[in-house]
Design a protein around this motif. Structure first.
Motif, PDB file in Angstrom:
ATOM      1  N   SER A  53       0.968  -1.076   0.087  1.00  0.00           N
ATOM      2  CA  SER A  53       0.048   0.216  -0.103  1.00  0.00           C
ATOM      3  C   SER A  53       0.942   1.144   0.114  1.00  0.00           C
ATOM      4  O   SER A  53       2.207   1.210   0.361  1.00  0.00           O
ATOM      5  N   TYR A  54       0.145   2.373  -0.410  1.00  0.00           N
ATOM      6  CA  TYR A  54       0.840   3.728  -0.152  1.00  0.00           C
ATOM      7  C   TYR A  54       1.325   3.999   1.070  1.00  0.00           C
ATOM      8  O   TYR A  54       2.588   4.510   1.269  1.00  0.00           O
ATOM      9  N   SER A  55       0.546   3.587   1.875  1.00  0.00           N
ATOM     10  CA  SER A  55       0.842   3.770   3.462  1.00  0.00           C
ATOM     11  C   SER A  55       2.149   3.108   4.098  1.00  0.00           C
ATOM     12  O   SER A  55       3.132   3.416   4.587  1.00  0.00           O
ATOM     13  N   GLU A  56       2.210   1.851   3.411  1.00  0.00           N
ATOM     14  CA  GLU A  56       3.321   0.900   3.889  1.00  0.00           C
ATOM     15  C   GLU A  56       4.627   1.394   3.107  1.00  0.00           C
ATOM     16  O   GLU A  56       5.521   1.161   3.774  1.00  0.00           O
ATOM     17  N   LEU A  57       4.523   1.558   1.884  1.00  0.00           N
ATOM     18  CA  LEU A  57       5.494   2.135   1.382  1.00  0.00           C
ATOM     19  C   LEU A  57       6.219   3.489   1.938  1.00  0.00           C
ATOM     20  O   LEU A  57       7.230   3.775   2.069  1.00  0.00           O
ATOM     21  N   ALA A  58       5.146   4.460   2.089  1.00  0.00           N
ATOM     22  CA  ALA A  58       5.470   5.570   2.883  1.00  0.00           C
ATOM     23  C   ALA A  58       6.235   5.317   4.213  1.00  0.00           C
ATOM     24  O   ALA A  58       7.224   5.948   4.366  1.00  0.00           O
ATOM     25  N   SER A  67       3.211  12.098  -0.143  1.00  0.00           N
ATOM     26  CA  SER A  67       4.242  12.117  -0.746  1.00  0.00           C
ATOM     27  C   SER A  67       4.461  10.895  -1.696  1.00  0.00           C
ATOM     28  O   SER A  67       4.975  10.903  -2.854  1.00  0.00           O
ATOM     29  N   MET A  68       4.274   9.787  -0.970  1.00  0.00           N
ATOM     30  CA  MET A  68       4.769   8.562  -1.577  1.00  0.00           C
ATOM     31  C   MET A  68       3.838   8.299  -2.936  1.00  0.00           C
ATOM     32  O   MET A  68       4.101   7.958  -3.832  1.00  0.00           O
ATOM     33  N   GLN A  69       2.441   8.583  -2.555  1.00  0.00           N
ATOM     34  CA  GLN A  69       1.679   8.724  -3.795  1.00  0.00           C
ATOM     35  C   GLN A  69       2.011   9.537  -4.941  1.00  0.00           C
ATOM     36  O   GLN A  69       1.977   9.187  -6.079  1.00  0.00           O
ATOM     37  N   ALA A  70       2.494  10.837  -4.480  1.00  0.00           N
ATOM     38  CA  ALA A  70       3.138  11.527  -5.739  1.00  0.00           C
ATOM     39  C   ALA A  70       4.303  11.008  -6.244  1.00  0.00           C
ATOM     40  O   ALA A  70       4.423  10.959  -7.567  1.00  0.00           O
ATOM     41  N   THR A  71       5.163  10.163  -5.786  1.00  0.00           N
ATOM     42  CA  THR A  71       6.383   9.753  -6.123  1.00  0.00           C
ATOM     43  C   THR A  71       5.803   8.522  -6.937  1.00  0.00           C
ATOM     44  O   THR A  71       6.417   8.260  -8.211  1.00  0.00           O
ATOM     45  N   LEU A  72       4.854   7.782  -6.689  1.00  0.00           N
ATOM     46  CA  LEU A  72       4.519   6.673  -7.478  1.00  0.00           C
ATOM     47  C   LEU A  72       3.580   7.036  -8.697  1.00  0.00           C
ATOM     48  O   LEU A  72       3.558   6.345  -9.763  1.00  0.00           O
ATOM     49  N   GLY A  88      -8.242   3.709  -5.033  1.00  0.00           N
ATOM     50  CA  GLY A  88      -9.647   3.807  -4.251  1.00  0.00           C
ATOM     51  C   GLY A  88      -9.200   4.119  -2.837  1.00  0.00           C
ATOM     52  O   GLY A  88      -8.333   3.403  -2.264  1.00  0.00           O
ATOM     53  N   ARG A  89      -9.738   4.869  -1.947  1.00  0.00           N
ATOM     54  CA  ARG A  89      -9.568   5.153  -0.863  1.00  0.00           C
ATOM     55  C   ARG A  89      -9.462   3.913   0.064  1.00  0.00           C
ATOM     56  O   ARG A  89     -10.512   3.031   0.305  1.00  0.00           O
ATOM     57  N   GLY A  90      -8.294   3.757   0.701  1.00  0.00           N
ATOM     58  CA  GLY A  90      -8.228   2.536   1.788  1.00  0.00           C
ATOM     59  C   GLY A  90      -7.924   1.236   1.072  1.00  0.00           C
ATOM     60  O   GLY A  90      -7.768   0.154   1.484  1.00  0.00           O
ATOM     61  N   ARG A  91      -7.564   1.412  -0.530  1.00  0.00           N
ATOM     62  CA  ARG A  91      -7.422   0.139  -1.163  1.00  0.00           C
ATOM     63  C   ARG A  91      -5.844  -0.072  -1.609  1.00  0.00           C
ATOM     64  O   ARG A  91      -5.196   0.694  -1.435  1.00  0.00           O
ATOM     65  N   ARG A  92      -5.419  -1.282  -1.463  1.00  0.00           N
ATOM     66  CA  ARG A  92      -3.835  -1.283  -1.969  1.00  0.00           C
ATOM     67  C   ARG A  92      -3.553  -0.954  -3.357  1.00  0.00           C
ATOM     68  O   ARG A  92      -4.772  -1.336  -4.025  1.00  0.00           O
ATOM     69  N   ALA A  93      -2.582  -0.245  -3.583  1.00  0.00           N
ATOM     70  CA  ALA A  93      -2.448   0.276  -4.998  1.00  0.00           C
ATOM     71  C   ALA A  93      -2.050  -0.909  -6.105  1.00  0.00           C
ATOM     72  O   ALA A  93      -2.447  -0.726  -7.119  1.00  0.00           O
ATOM     73  N   GLU A  94      -1.581  -2.095  -5.636  1.00  0.00           N
ATOM     74  CA  GLU A  94      -1.424  -3.148  -6.580  1.00  0.00           C
ATOM     75  C   GLU A  94      -0.329  -2.393  -7.638  1.00  0.00           C
ATOM     76  O   GLU A  94      -0.886  -2.600  -8.723  1.00  0.00           O
ATOM     77  N   LEU A  95       0.797  -1.875  -7.343  1.00  0.00           N
ATOM     78  CA  LEU A  95       1.705  -1.339  -8.095  1.00  0.00           C
ATOM     79  C   LEU A  95       2.779  -2.500  -8.597  1.00  0.00           C
ATOM     80  O   LEU A  95       3.186  -2.990  -7.222  1.00  0.00           O
TER      81      LEU A  95
END
Length: 144
Positions: A53-58, A67-72, A88-95
């Motif tokens: 997730s963005y949160s875990e990566l951040a 900031s991580m979302q902008a980077t990704l 989607g809010r609260g969903r894993r990005a699956e990048l």
């Protein structure tokens, strides 16, 4: 640690100063690819844990989720990562890292390897190994 010709030398200060010099050099090398250390870090974390997730990566990178979302988003726009699920809010990005992302990671590894080589050239072989082992021990130590 004391010096023969003056006041004590701070290991923390020396590590901080050398770290800043190395960071500046890595950043300069990455600029040639229109990248930053934050981009390289995100690619590395994502390659070792696809779907984070963005949160875990951040958290792993020590930045805010925004900031991580902008980077990704920047990495996705240049084709270095691909989104497998819809945002989607609260969903894993699956990048996932793409071939272009792997190429960029290779550029980063090359920059780091060149710096490692120059560091090793300044030290006897056994000292270079000892420094690396000591730094790893410090990285693993709690509270350092």
């Amino acid at each position: 640690m004391a010096r023969e010709d003056g006041p004590p030398v701070s290991a923390a200060f020396l590590l901080m100063t050398l770290g800043r010099r190395v960071r500046d050099e890595v950043e300069a090398g990455l600029r040639a690819e229109a990248m930053s250390l934050r981009h390289l870090s995100a690619l590395g974390h994502l390659a070792s844990g696809p779907g984070l997730s963005y949160s875990e990566l951040a958290r792993r990178a020590g930045v805010t989720p925004q900031s991580m979302q902008a980077t990704l988003n920047a990495l996705e726009a240049r084709g270095a990562v691909v989104r497998v699920t819809h945002p989607g809010r609260g969903r894993r990005a699956e990048l996932h890292v793409t071939d272009e992302g792997e190429r960029l990671r290779g550029v980063g590894r090359g920059i780091l390897a060149a710096i490692d080589d120059r560091i090793a050239e300044q030290l006897p072989d056994e000292a270079a190994t000892a420094v690396t082992q000591a730094l790893l021990a410090l990285m693993r130590a709690p509270g350092v």
